[in-house]
Design an enzyme around this catalytic site. Structure first.
Site, PDB file in Angstrom:
ATOM      1  N   ARG A   1       2.855 -11.671  11.776  1.00 33.11           N
ATOM      2  CA  ARG A   1       2.505  -9.790  11.928  1.00 33.11           C
ATOM      3  C   ARG A   1       2.510  -9.812  13.477  1.00 33.11           C
ATOM      4  O   ARG A   1       2.157 -10.368  14.211  1.00 33.11           O
ATOM      5  CB  ARG A   1       1.136  -9.801  11.043  1.00 33.11           C
ATOM      6  CG  ARG A   1       0.391  -9.141  11.723  1.00 33.11           C
ATOM      7  CD  ARG A   1      -0.977  -8.063  11.643  1.00 33.11           C
ATOM      8  NE  ARG A   1      -0.325  -8.195  10.348  1.00 33.11           N
ATOM      9  CZ  ARG A   1      -1.885  -7.312   9.559  1.00 33.11           C
ATOM     10  NH1 ARG A   1      -2.765  -7.258   9.814  1.00 33.11           N
ATOM     11  NH2 ARG A   1      -1.597  -7.344   7.819  1.00 33.11           N
TER      12      ARG A   1
ATOM     13  N   HIS B   1       5.290  -1.106   7.986  1.00 33.57           N
ATOM     14  CA  HIS B   1       4.038  -2.076   7.335  1.00 33.57           C
ATOM     15  C   HIS B   1       5.116  -2.265   5.732  1.00 33.57           C
ATOM     16  O   HIS B   1       4.424  -1.738   5.076  1.00 33.57           O
ATOM     17  CB  HIS B   1       2.696  -1.410   6.971  1.00 33.57           C
ATOM     18  CG  HIS B   1       1.860  -2.591   6.467  1.00 33.57           C
ATOM     19  ND1 HIS B   1       2.760  -3.578   6.910  1.00 33.57           N
ATOM     20  CD2 HIS B   1       0.355  -2.346   6.958  1.00 33.57           C
ATOM     21  CE1 HIS B   1       1.475  -4.655   6.072  1.00 33.57           C
ATOM     22  NE2 HIS B   1       0.251  -3.894   6.359  1.00 33.57           N
TER      23      HIS B   1
ATOM     24  N   GLN C   1       3.269  -4.078   2.570  1.00 32.89           N
ATOM     25  CA  GLN C   1       2.063  -2.908   2.234  1.00 32.89           C
ATOM     26  C   GLN C   1       2.759  -1.624   1.144  1.00 32.89           C
ATOM     27  O   GLN C   1       1.805  -1.646   0.319  1.00 32.89           O
ATOM     28  CB  GLN C   1       1.008  -1.523   3.658  1.00 32.89           C
ATOM     29  CG  GLN C   1       0.216  -0.536   2.905  1.00 32.89           C
ATOM     30  CD  GLN C   1      -1.115  -1.324   2.958  1.00 32.89           C
ATOM     31  OE1 GLN C   1      -1.887  -2.502   3.350  1.00 32.89           O
ATOM     32  NE2 GLN C   1      -1.398  -0.728   1.148  1.00 32.89           N
TER      33      GLN C   1
ATOM     34  N   ASP D   1      -4.744   6.375   6.743  1.00 33.96           N
ATOM     35  CA  ASP D   1      -4.609   5.177   7.307  1.00 33.96           C
ATOM     36  C   ASP D   1      -5.518   4.854   8.565  1.00 33.96           C
ATOM     37  O   ASP D   1      -5.515   6.672   9.210  1.00 33.96           O
ATOM     38  CB  ASP D   1      -3.376   4.005   7.206  1.00 33.96           C
ATOM     39  CG  ASP D   1      -3.501   3.336   7.957  1.00 33.96           C
ATOM     40  OD1 ASP D   1      -4.860   2.686   8.652  1.00 33.96           O
ATOM     41  OD2 ASP D   1      -2.309   2.350   8.655  1.00 33.96           O
TER      42      ASP D   1
ATOM     43  N   CYS E   1      -4.874   2.012   2.623  1.00 37.57           N
ATOM     44  CA  CYS E   1      -4.169   0.454   2.961  1.00 37.57           C
ATOM     45  C   CYS E   1      -5.326  -0.853   4.035  1.00 37.57           C
ATOM     46  O   CYS E   1      -5.436  -1.484   3.328  1.00 37.57           O
ATOM     47  CB  CYS E   1      -2.760  -0.111   3.937  1.00 37.57           C
ATOM     48  SG  CYS E   1      -3.850   1.114   5.641  1.00 37.57           S
TER      49      CYS E   1
ATOM     50  N   ARG F   1      -1.606  -6.421  -3.749  1.00 35.20           N
ATOM     51  CA  ARG F   1      -0.618  -6.167  -2.493  1.00 35.20           C
ATOM     52  C   ARG F   1      -0.212  -7.725  -3.189  1.00 35.20           C
ATOM     53  O   ARG F   1       0.749  -7.975  -2.532  1.00 35.20           O
ATOM     54  CB  ARG F   1      -1.097  -6.799  -0.679  1.00 35.20           C
ATOM     55  CG  ARG F   1      -1.891  -5.424  -0.037  1.00 35.20           C
ATOM     56  CD  ARG F   1      -0.337  -5.316   0.210  1.00 35.20           C
ATOM     57  NE  ARG F   1       0.058  -6.283   0.994  1.00 35.20           N
ATOM     58  CZ  ARG F   1      -0.492  -5.820   2.370  1.00 35.20           C
ATOM     59  NH1 ARG F   1      -1.440  -5.509   2.964  1.00 35.20           N
ATOM     60  NH2 ARG F   1      -0.046  -7.183   3.350  1.00 35.20           N
TER      61      ARG F   1
HETATM   62  N1   CP Z   1      -3.549  -3.414   4.542  1.00 27.55           N
HETATM   63  C1   CP Z   1      -3.653  -4.794   6.159  1.00 27.55           C
HETATM   64  O1   CP Z   1      -2.645  -5.262   6.198  1.00 27.55           O
HETATM   65  O2   CP Z   1      -4.956  -5.764   6.049  1.00 27.55           O
HETATM   66  P1   CP Z   1      -4.885  -6.881   7.476  1.00 27.55           P
HETATM   67  O3   CP Z   1      -4.458  -5.901   8.232  1.00 27.55           O
HETATM   68  O4   CP Z   1      -6.183  -6.686   6.618  1.00 27.55           O
HETATM   69  O5   CP Z   1      -4.143  -7.414   6.519  1.00 27.55           O
HETATM   70  N1  NVA Z   2      -1.408   1.179  10.659  1.00 24.83           N
HETATM   71  C1  NVA Z   2      -2.840   0.245  10.797  1.00 24.83           C
HETATM   72  C2  NVA Z   2      -2.310  -0.853   9.601  1.00 24.83           C
HETATM   73  C3  NVA Z   2      -3.331  -1.865   8.902  1.00 24.83           C
HETATM   74  C4  NVA Z   2      -2.538  -2.742   7.885  1.00 24.83           C
HETATM   75  C5  NVA Z   2      -2.449  -0.953  12.288  1.00 24.83           C
HETATM   76  O1  NVA Z   2      -1.397  -0.726  12.528  1.00 24.83           O
HETATM   77  O2  NVA Z   2      -2.979  -0.932  12.828  1.00 24.83           O
END
Ligand code: CP
Ligand code: NVA
Length: 311
Positions: free
Chosen positions: A108, A135, A138, A230, A270, A298
């Site tokens: 990440r 993502h 997701q 989101d 999400c 997930r």
């Molecule tokens: N939706 C998602 O990726 O959640 P987190 O940021 O908690 O991993």
């Molecule tokens: N768009 C959001 C998704 C989090 C899971 C972010 O990048 O923070």
């Protein structure tokens, strides 16, 4: 079919074909069924995955950690402070060292380029656990959720309302690859990135999908089967929060927008959600909401992914 997945990276949805995504989702349904009856699985015995995070996480971290252990393998969580990707050590060095010790790497990160760099120098599969651009994990869980709740993916009007962000980009790719009907509604300035949008449009012409942008959220949500939102302010953009709150106000998923969708539409997010910004409590917690099932999925979708690429 299984063999085609072995050893592959998963950096974006379009890394897989429609056939491969469909196979993966069917595997996820089967793995979920086996999980529900408590059947033990040893598909990844002896395998270890490194989980590298440069940003916070609940769902991604927990679901990948559990996915590995439920398949008989191990996961190793590495926090931003520990690794210092590209700061304490060059990305390519991290990639080459980890490749000698683990069987897969989840990352990440802020910059999608870091993922590309990591994947370039890794000899083990690299999975995108969220970048500024995409993502995809997701959206695997999201597709599984829509399939479960609506029986099929192709006959649905899926409407994403809000920021044209990483999650939205992966939805655009999914719609393009699988030939789905997607409407995106965001302020003009926060539309999905043109290159990703144009690639999606081109591909959807070949796959029979439709991808439409409408600035007006009220027009976009009409008769939707799936309403998805989101956060307006993604991780890393916190200093823009107040400006965004003002610019996105009319894109809030509230009772007013929900009333224009189909009665049986499902509401997706999400998570994490900023309740009171992009979504109100009564919609997030209301009868149309599937957000908790979506979060659980997930786990199942990623188990299918890992079983296929790591075994
Ligand atoms: N939706 C998602 O990726 O959640 P987190 O940021 O908690 O991993
Ligand atoms: N768009 C959001 C998704 C989090 C899971 C972010 O990048 O923070």
């Amino acid at each position: 079919m299984r063999e085609v997945f072995r050893g592959r990276d998963f950096l974006s949805i379009s890394d897989f074909s429609a056939l491969e995504l469909t196979y993966l989702l069917d595997s996820a349904v089967e793995l979920k069924r086996r999980w529900l009856i408590g059947e033990p699985m040893s598909i990844l015995t002896g395998k270890t995955m490194a989980l590298l995070f440069e940003k916070p996480s609940l769902r991604t971290r927990v679901s990948f950690q559990l996915a590995m252990s439920q398949l008989g393998g191990n996961a190793l969580y590495l926090s931003p402070q520990e690794v210092g990707l590209g700061k304490r050590e060059a990305v390519k060095d991290v990639a080459r060292v980890l490749s000698r010790m683990v069987d897969g790497i989840l990352l990440r990160t802020f910059d999608h380029y870091t993922l590309l760099e990591l994947a370039k120098y890794s000899s083990v599969p690299v999975v995108n656990g969220l970048s500024d651009l995409y993502h995809p994990c997701q959206v695997l869980g999201d597709l599984l959720t829509i399939k479960e709740k609506k029986r099929n993916l192709t006959d649905q009007k899926i409407c994403f309302v809000g920021d044209g962000n990483n999650v939205c980009h992966s939805l655009v790719e999914a719609a393009a690859v699988l030939g789905l009907n997607l409407v995106v509604s965001s302020p003009l300035q926060y539309r999905p990135q043109p290159e990703i949008w144009d690639r999606g449009l081109k591909k959807s012409q070949a796959t029979g999908g439709t991808i439409v942008y409408l600035e007006n959220p009220e027009e976009a949500v009409q008769e939707a089967d799936v309403l998805y939102t989101d956060v307006w302010t993604s991780m890393g953009k916190e200093e823009e929060r107040e400006t965004r709150k003002a610019r996105f106000a009319r894109y809030q998923l509230n009772e007013h927008l929900l009333s224009m969708a189909k009665d049986d539409c499902i509401v997706m997010h999400c998570m994490p959600a900023n309740r009171g910004e992009e979504i109100v409590d009564s919609v997030m917690d209301g009868p149309n909401s599937v957000v908790i099932d979506q979060a659980e999925n997930r786990l199942h979708a990623q188990k299918a992914l890992l079983a296929l690429i790591l075994s």
